[in-house]
Write an enzyme that holds these catalytic residues in place. Structure first.
Site, PDB file in Angstrom:
ATOM      1  N   LYS A 285      33.987   6.267  -8.630  1.00  0.00           N
ATOM      2  CA  LYS A 285      32.936   7.135  -8.083  1.00  0.00           C
ATOM      3  C   LYS A 285      32.321   7.996  -9.202  1.00  0.00           C
ATOM      4  CE  LYS A 285      33.700   8.710  -3.478  1.00  0.00           C
ATOM      5  NZ  LYS A 285      34.307   9.701  -2.597  1.00  0.00           N
TER       6      LYS A 285
ATOM      7  N   LYS B  62      24.480   5.134  12.646  1.00  0.00           N
ATOM      8  CA  LYS B  62      23.167   5.654  13.047  1.00  0.00           C
ATOM      9  C   LYS B  62      22.173   5.242  11.962  1.00  0.00           C
ATOM     10  CE  LYS B  62      23.243  10.133  10.790  1.00  0.00           C
ATOM     11  NZ  LYS B  62      23.022  11.560  10.913  1.00  0.00           N
TER      12      LYS B  62
ATOM     13  N   CYS C 108      32.397  12.187  11.544  1.00  0.00           N
ATOM     14  CA  CYS C 108      32.664  13.559  12.000  1.00  0.00           C
ATOM     15  C   CYS C 108      33.011  13.678  13.480  1.00  0.00           C
ATOM     16  CB  CYS C 108      31.460  14.450  11.691  1.00  0.00           C
ATOM     17  SG  CYS C 108      31.115  14.559   9.944  1.00  0.00           S
TER      18      CYS C 108
HETATM   19  C1  UDX Z   1      27.257  15.253  12.619  1.00  0.00           C
HETATM   20  C2  UDX Z   1      26.622  16.623  12.888  1.00  0.00           C
HETATM   21  O1  UDX Z   1      25.299  16.433  13.451  1.00  0.00           O
HETATM   22  C3  UDX Z   1      26.580  17.447  11.619  1.00  0.00           C
HETATM   23  O2  UDX Z   1      26.046  18.749  11.895  1.00  0.00           O
HETATM   24  C4  UDX Z   1      28.001  17.563  11.065  1.00  0.00           C
HETATM   25  O3  UDX Z   1      28.033  18.321   9.886  1.00  0.00           O
HETATM   26  C5  UDX Z   1      28.590  16.182  10.834  1.00  0.00           C
HETATM   27  O4  UDX Z   1      28.542  15.421  12.057  1.00  0.00           O
HETATM   28  P1  UDX Z   1      26.437  12.947  11.540  1.00  0.00           P
HETATM   29  O5  UDX Z   1      27.818  12.430  11.720  1.00  0.00           O
HETATM   30  O6  UDX Z   1      25.724  12.691  10.255  1.00  0.00           O
HETATM   31  O7  UDX Z   1      26.391  14.539  11.729  1.00  0.00           O
HETATM   32  O8  UDX Z   1      25.563  12.284  12.703  1.00  0.00           O
HETATM   33  P2  UDX Z   1      24.659  12.743  13.934  1.00  0.00           P
HETATM   34  O9  UDX Z   1      23.244  12.619  13.576  1.00  0.00           O
HETATM   35  O10 UDX Z   1      25.094  14.031  14.497  1.00  0.00           O
HETATM   36  O11 UDX Z   1      25.014  11.553  14.975  1.00  0.00           O
HETATM   37  C6  UDX Z   1      26.376  11.312  15.351  1.00  0.00           C
HETATM   38  C7  UDX Z   1      26.469  10.172  16.308  1.00  0.00           C
HETATM   39  O12 UDX Z   1      25.903  10.508  17.570  1.00  0.00           O
HETATM   40  C8  UDX Z   1      25.748   8.895  15.873  1.00  0.00           C
HETATM   41  O13 UDX Z   1      26.560   7.783  16.151  1.00  0.00           O
HETATM   42  C9  UDX Z   1      24.498   8.868  16.734  1.00  0.00           C
HETATM   43  O14 UDX Z   1      23.999   7.570  16.962  1.00  0.00           O
HETATM   44  C10 UDX Z   1      25.016   9.496  18.021  1.00  0.00           C
HETATM   45  N1  UDX Z   1      23.968  10.116  18.835  1.00  0.00           N
HETATM   46  C11 UDX Z   1      23.289  11.194  18.366  1.00  0.00           C
HETATM   47  C12 UDX Z   1      23.699   9.619  20.101  1.00  0.00           C
HETATM   48  O15 UDX Z   1      24.301   8.634  20.552  1.00  0.00           O
HETATM   49  N2  UDX Z   1      22.746  10.241  20.860  1.00  0.00           N
HETATM   50  C13 UDX Z   1      22.051  11.328  20.428  1.00  0.00           C
HETATM   51  O16 UDX Z   1      21.207  11.830  21.176  1.00  0.00           O
HETATM   52  C14 UDX Z   1      22.328  11.814  19.129  1.00  0.00           C
END
Ligand code: UDX
Length: 403
Positions: free
Chosen positions: A35, A310, A250
């Site tokens: 890394k 996502k 997360c």
């Molecule tokens: C998340 C938090 O948003 C962030 O603040 C934290 O620091 C880390 O975790 P992240 O894991 O990058 O961030 O993804 P996020 O955009 O929150 O989406 C998480 C999951 O939820 C994805 O699988 C996404 O597809 C799903 N999702 C999100 C849904 O199924 N529906 C929604 O309306 C929003």
């Protein structure tokens, strides 16, 4: 003031990039030699829009090193190492403890700030673990993958947890030029803010997914329901998009860890128990729909569009697509996947072919399942997709396609 960063994952690199962009001298250390070697030649270990450019533009180049002591002897040391799930659902703090020990060994009384997502109480337990040799604070991040730089440079809020006035004043000073609202509190509360925030967002998703299950049966359109709900600003439109469950590095692990913490102190978190159960069930939905449509999957060619958890990232950690692949592999289906950012899969999915383009994956396909809402998939229409396939089964749990 110099900034040390321990850990060169999403959180560590976002932390390093945001302080470098603000003109600080930053040393970022990680034990992973590969890394660090990449970072030293200006490459990232993963895809994240805009991050390379921030490092390239910083007035003082960030020092990337495998020598932890170099980062630990900076004025403030940010701990950004991973906190994976242990088998019982709790957060495994092995890397956090190792980082704290490395710091305490070389920098007595250093300010050691936990940016890693850690269960409430961790700052206090780490302080005890290093026998008070570090001044431990909590400063959780709220970064979304795919928007890491945007979120790091323009945070919605800055949460500072400190149990000691002198540490609090150093951290308030560090963030004095940022416009974001600052919440300053003790460490256990700061840590709880992070867990409660992620758990609430995960719950919002499971809520709409539960409503989607009911809508499907009674003939209501869940997307219009979400739109109608979201226009109430007490509810808000965000995180009301139904789909095959939340994934990523997360939400799944943080919700599990908070449930574990609740149980350990005899406070069961009933809403979060339901949140995870609904999520596990929704992750199975695309597979169930496939079986309903094709009956026996053996030898059937299944095209999968989208592997990342996502859009905007190549990250497949806890991605709902992996659950689908595992089930289809067990049923001896013939799988072809395409994702704009994912070019390889873990060994357990070794037999899945990776197509070079979305349209290529459709060749001879009996079914298509769209697992990630990449905007480029929305440009296809159903008729065009069906023309390229052998069968006529399209499963679109994220409502990517029009109509
Ligand atoms: C998340 C938090 O948003 C962030 O603040 C934290 O620091 C880390 O975790 P992240 O894991 O990058 O961030 O993804 P996020 O955009 O929150 O989406 C998480 C999951 O939820 C994805 O699988 C996404 O597809 C799903 N999702 C999100 C849904 O199924 N529906 C929604 O309306 C929003």
């Amino acid at each position: 003031m110099t900034i040390g960063v321990l850990g060169a994952g999403y959180v560590g690199l976002a932390t390093a990039a945001s302080f470098a962009a603000r003109g600080f001298a930053v040393v970022c250390a990680d034990i992973d030699e590969k890394k660090i070697a990449k970072l030293q030649i200006g490459e990232l270990p993963f895809f994240e829009e805009g991050m390379v450019e921030v490092f390239a533009a910083s007035s003082i180049p960030v020092v990337f090193t495998t020598d932890l002591a170099k980062a630990c002897t900076c004025d403030i040391v940010f701990c950004c190492v991973g906190t994976p799930s242990a088998a019982d659902g709790s957060a495994d703090l092995f890397f956090v403890r190792s980082a704290a020990k490395a710091c305490a060994d070389v920098a007595l009384n250093a300010i050691f700030v936990l940016k890693s997502t850690v269960p409430p109480g961790t700052s206090l337990s780490i302080s005890k673990f290093v026998e008070g040799k570090l001044r431990v604070a909590a400063n959780p991040e709220f970064l979304r993958e795919g928007h890491v730089i945007q979120d790091a440079l323009n945070p919605s809020r800055i949460v500072i947890g400190a149990d000691d006035e002198s540490v609090l004043s150093v951290l308030l000073d560090l963030y004095s030029e940022t416009e974001a609202p600052i919440v300053s509190t003790n460490t256990v509360t700061a840590e709880m803010i992070k867990y409660a925030s992620n758990s609430f967002l995960a719950t919002k998703i499971s809520f709409i997914n539960d409503i989607a299950n009911l809508c499907d049966v009674i003939g209501a359109d869940v997307r219009s329901v979400a739109t109608g709900m979201g226009l109430d600003d007490r509810i808000g439109a965000k995180f009301l998009q139904p789909g095959p469950g939340y994934g990523g590095s997360c939400f799944p692990k943080d919700v599990r860890a908070l449930i574990h913490l609740g149980r350990s102190v005899n406070v069961p978190l009933r809403i979060l128990e339901a949140t995870t159960a609904i999520n596990a069930d929704r992750q199975l939905l695309p597979y169930r729909q496939l079986v309903e449509s094709l009956r026996n999957l053996k030898g059937k060619r299944i095209a999968v569009w989208g592997l990342a958890f996502k859009p905007g990232t190549g990250d497949i950690r806890d991605a709902p697509a992996l659950e689908l692949l595992r089930r289809c592999i067990a049923d001896h289906a013939d799988l072809v996947a395409f994702d704009p950012r994912v070019r390889s899969l873990p060994a357990e999915c070794g037999e899945v072919k990776i197509a070079a383009a979305a349209i290529d994956a459709l060749h001879n396909a009996d079914a298509l399942v769209i697992m990630t809402d990449w905007s480029e998939f929305a440009e296809f229409d159903r008729a065009e997709i069906l023309k390229s396939m052998r069968g006529n089964c399209i499963i679109d749990p994220r409502y990517v396609l029009r109509g």
